[in-house]
Motif scaffolding. Structure first.
Motif, PDB file in Angstrom:
ATOM      1  N   LEU A 195       0.643  31.992 -14.003  1.00  0.00           N
ATOM      2  CA  LEU A 195       0.213  33.164 -14.781  1.00  0.00           C
ATOM      3  C   LEU A 195       0.206  34.347 -13.820  1.00  0.00           C
ATOM      4  N   HIS A 261       1.375  33.627 -23.386  1.00  0.00           N
ATOM      5  CA  HIS A 261       0.456  32.878 -22.526  1.00  0.00           C
ATOM      6  C   HIS A 261      -0.783  33.665 -22.138  1.00  0.00           C
ATOM      7  N   TRP A 265      -4.177  42.584 -20.043  1.00  0.00           N
ATOM      8  CA  TRP A 265      -5.478  42.844 -19.390  1.00  0.00           C
ATOM      9  C   TRP A 265      -5.966  41.620 -18.633  1.00  0.00           C
ATOM     10  N   TYR A 266      -5.656  40.439 -19.184  1.00  0.00           N
ATOM     11  CA  TYR A 266      -6.114  39.222 -18.526  1.00  0.00           C
ATOM     12  C   TYR A 266      -5.376  39.010 -17.202  1.00  0.00           C
ATOM     13  N   ARG A 269      -6.934  40.972 -14.552  1.00  0.00           N
ATOM     14  CA  ARG A 269      -8.157  40.329 -14.033  1.00  0.00           C
ATOM     15  C   ARG A 269      -7.800  39.251 -13.012  1.00  0.00           C
ATOM     16  N   LEU A 270      -6.758  38.470 -13.356  1.00  0.00           N
ATOM     17  CA  LEU A 270      -6.354  37.416 -12.423  1.00  0.00           C
ATOM     18  C   LEU A 270      -5.869  38.003 -11.115  1.00  0.00           C
ATOM     19  N   ALA A 273      -8.930  39.005  -9.067  1.00  0.00           N
ATOM     20  CA  ALA A 273      -9.706  37.878  -8.540  1.00  0.00           C
ATOM     21  C   ALA A 273      -8.919  37.130  -7.469  1.00  0.00           C
TER      22      ALA A 273
ATOM     23  N   ALA B 637     -14.702  34.859 -13.051  1.00  0.00           N
ATOM     24  CA  ALA B 637     -13.728  35.912 -12.724  1.00  0.00           C
ATOM     25  C   ALA B 637     -12.373  35.662 -13.363  1.00  0.00           C
ATOM     26  N   THR B 638     -12.077  34.407 -13.693  1.00  0.00           N
ATOM     27  CA  THR B 638     -10.748  34.080 -14.223  1.00  0.00           C
ATOM     28  C   THR B 638     -10.787  33.427 -15.597  1.00  0.00           C
ATOM     29  N   ARG B 682       2.193  28.862 -32.459  1.00  0.00           N
ATOM     30  CA  ARG B 682       2.116  30.252 -32.900  1.00  0.00           C
ATOM     31  C   ARG B 682       3.392  30.613 -33.647  1.00  0.00           C
ATOM     32  N   LEU B 765     -12.768  34.690 -20.862  1.00  0.00           N
ATOM     33  CA  LEU B 765     -13.083  35.928 -20.139  1.00  0.00           C
ATOM     34  C   LEU B 765     -13.503  37.033 -21.119  1.00  0.00           C
ATOM     35  N   ARG B 771     -15.556  41.400 -24.896  1.00  0.00           N
ATOM     36  CA  ARG B 771     -14.401  41.940 -25.603  1.00  0.00           C
ATOM     37  C   ARG B 771     -14.241  41.222 -26.935  1.00  0.00           C
TER      38      ARG B 771
END
Lengths: 288, 774
Positions: A195, A261, A265-266, A269-270, A273, B637-638, B682, B765, B771
């Motif tokens: 990711l 996946h 925004w995620y 964050r990764l 971190a 954090a993840t 999906r 998260l 959110r």
């Protein structure tokens, strides 16, 4: 999931492989370990007229250290790099990164050159080669040329190689003494494409501060260096808050997209971190 | 002395073959002159077409036939409705090949038969279809609304079926409530994805005008009936064989898939054997899906945490057709109160057509959905009332002294759901102790100070098993002394041959190695329903016991004459009948079988041979039960989660083979964790599937599944002679709720509430950051 018809060539010499690519041009595709190309063939997403199988070219399979430089033949299996004691001693970040590529069965077939030439935008090897300042050797009808890693990885699944050029080898310069390193990857499952993955190399600079190298992948078109994060670590060292700041800078610098996946925004964050954690880990490995 | 085999961890007799490449799966079957088929599948979620131009495909050398709906005649009549429901408004079944209109991406439009699969796929590329795409109904919630695009134009809405299941006084429950929880809960769409996809091989014998069909089906005897009907053949001329099958999980029982008609049809038409092997990409669209439901619930509770009633209205995604009937929705309804004494339950579902692949049961068949709803609601009511998740469960459980406790709910097979033969409170205490639940709770305050987010989740389950109708088993002693056991229900890896041999060998006093088991061939045993719904051990096992007991009685009768001793003075051991206390006064089963051969003697009115068949039909659901407990640590954090501990407390009654029971629990729990954290199908707005490979459909591997600790509680089932309850689905049913509950608990300081699964790291998260879920 069966491929459409194709002709099959199986040269044993680099020169013959290059000649075949030159003869068939864009209709030909070189076949390395086949871990990406064969599924693409079976999905009928690529339809080459000719496959040039490189697996019988013994001259491309080496993993060796010469004058402090690591030389990897394009057809060296990922598992061979992973298992090489000399790599683990001199370039431990490469050993670590290869361990994140898929599963042992795939690493037994998959090649270093195949992964670099395929340049999946979330693959481990392009990122770590960019971090290590590797140099690729390409051979075409006009001869041989060297391509530095930043010039080699041009875009998603694209490289600087011409259609009639073959990646033959990779040269990785020695890591300076005392370099601390970290490779951090976030993936949903062990063995998935990242990711996000982050490479950090740190060593004390001669005039104080640090030399820092930060490479992030999985956030767009492939691996990118993050000068903003490098500058923070260089100037402020790798104390906790500097690492956090480097992570924040890296998250700001990348331009991820939403995909099935993970949302963009995620991934930011990764990046934050993992960059912070990798910076801290690399710092603990530094030796003055 | 009879050796005890029932209950012993006998090594699985199947494994040597399966693990050393000697099994024969569908793709291992190769017949002389065999041709290969490939299916042209719709690229559109909804479209009409008038013309399928196969000219170029047929011109390709090596292509033998291209079949379209026009070639099939009566064989293309709609498939049968497997499970009717009184609430049906518009039952609509698929056909072998779409007749001018397609309703999901993947629907079969034509069949190519060629010398090789490669050529067949080349030919697929050359077929031209004049599709005129139409607006599809893809999203479940939108499809249920008035004015949505219709999946079936001859209906007035996409609601296929509307069914209410009510017990108790629901109005009173809410009138008396101190607290009402209102919530929407959403288990997302997934699929079983067995390691082996589907396949069919058919051979037509022109001399005998008979067909043999090898089929990866969970119901060969039932499939034979449908195929015979579609092909206009006598059942007697048709043999259906389920060879070694690499996993079923429900997706391989669908009476029937298009290919189960098309391949035999083509073999008969061409006079050549034909093979079709489904590849993984096809399996993602050509085989059935499961899971997606949207439940809107209201839970009435007292201030001290007694649940008075649940009102549930939910949408169930049926896919484009409903040949299986809305069994998943029915089971979700039946299971809603779980192991809890909830006085009133009112549940209404709408089964809704969408332009997506057909939905039918996947391991658990709606029970995981109902379980997720109730168990998450328990957590949320507890949170609102300031109770611990363990305590609210303790206060609501049906206790042994309450049993039999009739839930007044009707389970699959039109059977009542009555609690008995279980001790739910003891299961809870066992789970809490095994999990060190109190220790996790004690540690949380200090850990949270340090930024460590550890949490524990609990989820009960009750599992309806051993449902009707019936299965039958024949036991026959050969003159060689071997015991032949045959049954119609097939195995997909569960180890039926081992357990059937244990039952028969113990009953007849023979070594298990002397027992030869055959299953899943309509020519060996022509009665049967199929392997699904955790029913093989209960229904088939008891039939085997009955047949073996009948053979035992016959052997004792014959031996009584031979040994001139009263039958009650005889016992069976070591493959012989002997006089008690005098093992030298014996006659072997082989000798008795020879004596019973009608060539030697056949008394008027008697049956020849040393054989018997017996059938078991259950009248009542055998309820297996248990608790799952998980301890997880969330990386704040993840959003990544590590499962530190996973405990299963489980009661499936008498265990015929504890090793096999453990295997069922481990595999089921792994699939449950997959659904909880990884696997999601999906579609885009046009109904195009976005997940058609294992790079995108994230089945967890051995690397992701934590060690699973199993604690057995063995309460004999009073409903059948073996005392067994089924064990196939208890692993999967509560796993999502246990996992999601643990994540919620870990993130309690953030006020996290899980309302859908699979959870994924972005969703986690998002809860941490407050959110809206992505």
């Amino acid at each position: 999931m069966k491929p459409p018809p194709f002709a099959y060539e199986c040269p044993t010499e680099v020169a013959d492989a290059v000649a075949l690519l030159a003869a068939h041009g864009a209709d030909a595709r070189p076949l390395a370990g086949g871990q990406s190309l064969v599924p693409l063939l079976n999905f009928r997403l690529v339809r080459p007229a000719v496959l040039v199988d490189l697996n019988r070219i013994a001259a491309l399979a080496h993993v060796a250290v010469e004058d402090g430089t690591l030389r990897i033949g394009a057809m060296a299996r990922q598992a061979a790099v992973e298992a090489a004691p000399a790599v683990a001693r001199g370039w431990p970040i490469l050993t670590e990164a290869v361990g994140h590529i898929a599963h042992p069965q795939i690493r037994n077939r998959g090649t270093v050159g195949g992964s670099l030439a395929h340049n999946d935008p979330a693959a481990e090897l392009p990122a770590v080669m960019l971090a290590l300042d590797a140099e690729m050797t390409a051979r075409g009808p006009a001869g041989t040329r060297a391509i530095a890693a930043p010039d080699f990885f041009t875009d998603t699944m694209e490289t600087a190689l011409d259609a009639d050029e073959l990646l033959t080898g990779i040269a990785v310069p020695a890591l300076p003494e005392g370099t601390g390193w970290s490779f951090r990857e976030a993936a949903r499952r062990q063995g998935d494409f990242a990711l996000v993955a982050v490479c950090v190399l740190l060593r004390p600079a001669s005039g104080g501060g640090l030399n820092a190298r930060v490479v992030v992948t999985g956030t767009g078109n492939g691996p990118v260096r993050v000068p903003a994060a490098e500058a923070i670590l260089a100037a402020r060292g790798a104390a906790g808050d500097a690492c956090e700041a480097a992570g924040a800078a890296a998250a700001e610098a990348v331009e991820p997209m939403d995909d099935p996946h993970a949302p963009a925004w995620y991934r930011r964050r990764l990046v934050a971190a993992l960059t912070a954690r990798a910076s801290m880990e690399a710092a603990t490995g530094m030796e003055a | 002395m009879t050796t005890r085999l029932i209950g012993a961890p006998v090594a699985r007799r199947e494994d040597a073959r399966l693990l050393t490449g000697r099994a024969r799966f569908i793709d291992d079957i190769a017949l002389p002159g065999m041709l290969h088929a490939a299916v042209l599948r719709s690229p559109h979620a909804k479209a009409r077409f008038t013309r399928v131009d196969a000219g170029a495909a047929l011109a390709l050398p090596g292509v033998h036939a291209v079949l379209t709906h026009e070639d099939l005649g009566p064989a293309n009549a709609p498939m049968p409705l497997l499970n009717d429901n009184p609430g049906f408004i518009h039952p609509r079944m698929h056909r072998a090949l779409a007749p001018g209109q397609v309703r999901f991406v993947g629907e079969a439009v034509a069949l190519v038969v060629a010398d090789s699969r490669y050529l067949a796929e080349d030919a697929l590329d050359l077929i031209e279809v004049d599709y005129a795409p139409e607006t599809p109904a893809v999203d479940l919630v939108a499809a249920a609304e008035e004015g949505a695009p219709l999946v079936h134009d001859d209906t007035d809405s996409n609601v296929a079926c509307r069914t209410v299941d009510a017990s108790g006084d629901i109005e009173r429950a809410f009138a008396e409530a101190d607290f009402v929880l209102r919530e929407e809960l959403r288990p997302e769409r997934g699929a079983a994805q067995p390691m082996e996809a589907r396949g069919v091989v058919a051979r037509y014998d022109q001399s005998l005008a008979s067909l043999t069909v090898w089929d990866t089906t969970q119901a060969p005897v039932s499939a034979r009936g449908v195929i015979a009907d579609k092909l206009g053949m006598p059942e007697a001329a048709l043999t259906v064989i389920a060879p070694d099958v690499g996993g079923g999980f429900g997706v391989k029982i669908m009476l029937v898939y298009a290919e189960e008609v098309l391949v035999p049809f083509a073999a008969r038409l061409l006079g050549r054997p034909v093979k079709w092997i489904e590849d993984r990409r096809e399996h993602f669209v050509g085989s059935n899906h499961e899971r997606l439901m949207v439940h809107r619930i209201e839970v009435a509770a007292t201030g001290d945490g007694r649940i008075l009633g649940i009102r549930d209205r939910f949408l169930y995604d049926s896919g484009a057709y409903c040949p299986y009937g809305p069994i998943n929705a029915e089971c979700a309804q039946a299971i809603l109160p779980g192991p809890y004494m909830i006085p009133a339950v009112h549940s209404e579902f709408l089964a809704v057509y969408t332009n997506t692949p057909i939905v039918s049961p996947y391991r658990g068949a709606g029970q995981p959905h109902g379980n997720f709803v109730t168990e998450m609601a328990m957590n949320h009511v507890a949170r609102a009332l300031g109770l611990d998740a363990a305590e609210i469960r303790r206060r609501n459980l049906v206790r042994p002294e309450d049993c039999p406790w009739d839930t007044e709910r009707i389970f699959q097979g039109n059977t009542p759901f009555i609690h008995r033969d279980s001790d739910y409170p003891a299961q809870l205490e066992t789970a809490l102790e095994a999990l060190d639940y109190a220790g996790v709770r004690r540690g949380q305050p200090a850990e949270r100070e340090q930024g460590i987010h550890r949490g524990a989740g609990l989820a009960f389950f009750v599992e309806g098993t051993g449902i009707p109708p019936y299965e039958g088993v024949e036991v026959r002693v050969e003159p060689t002394g071997h015991v032949h056991v045959a049954t119609g229900y097939p195995s997909q890896g569960q180890g039926h041959h081992t357990t059937l041999a244990q039952i028969v060998a113990e009953t007849l006093g023979v070594a298990p190695e002397m027992v030869v088991v055959e299953s899943g061939r309509s020519d060996r045993f022509a009665w049967g329903v199929g392997t699904f719904a955790s029913r093989a051990a209960v229904v088939g096992g008891n039939a085997a016991l009955g047949a073996a007991n009948a053979v035992r009685a016959r052997a004792l009768e014959l031996a009584s004459e031979e040994l001139e001793a009263a039958a009650e003075d005889l016992e069976m051991a070591n493959g012989a009948v002997h006089v008690k206390g005098a093992p030298q006064m014996a006659v072997t089963l082989a000798a008795l079988a020879q004596a019973a051969n009608p060539i030697n003697t056949l008394a008027a009115g008697s049956e020849p041979g040393l054989r018997a068949a017996d059938y078991f039909r259950s009248s009542d659901v055998a309820i297996a039960s248990g608790v799952h407990g998980a301890v997880v640590v969330v990386d704040a954090a993840t959003g990544m989660v590590e499962i530190e501990r996973y405990v299963v407390v489980h009661d499936c009654g008498v265990m015929i083979n504890p090793t096999i029971v453990d295997g069922q629990i481990l595999g089921g729990t792994a699939q449950g964790i997959g659904g909880a954290f990884y696997e999601k199908l999906r579609f885009d707005e046009a109904g195009q599937p976005l997940v058609t490979t294992f790079m995108d459909y994230l089945i967890p591997t051995a690397m992701e599944i934590p060690p699973i600790e199993i604690h057995h509680m063995e309460s004999r089932c009073s409903l059948n002679p073996l005392g067994v309850k089924g064990v196939g689905e208890g692993g999967v049913i509560p796993a999502a709720a246990a996992f999601c509950g643990a994540v919620e608990d870990a993130l309690a300081p953030f006020g996290a509430r899980v309302r859908a699964h699979p959870l994924d790291p972005p969703a986690i998260l998002a809860m941490i950051e407050g959110r809206t879920a992505p």
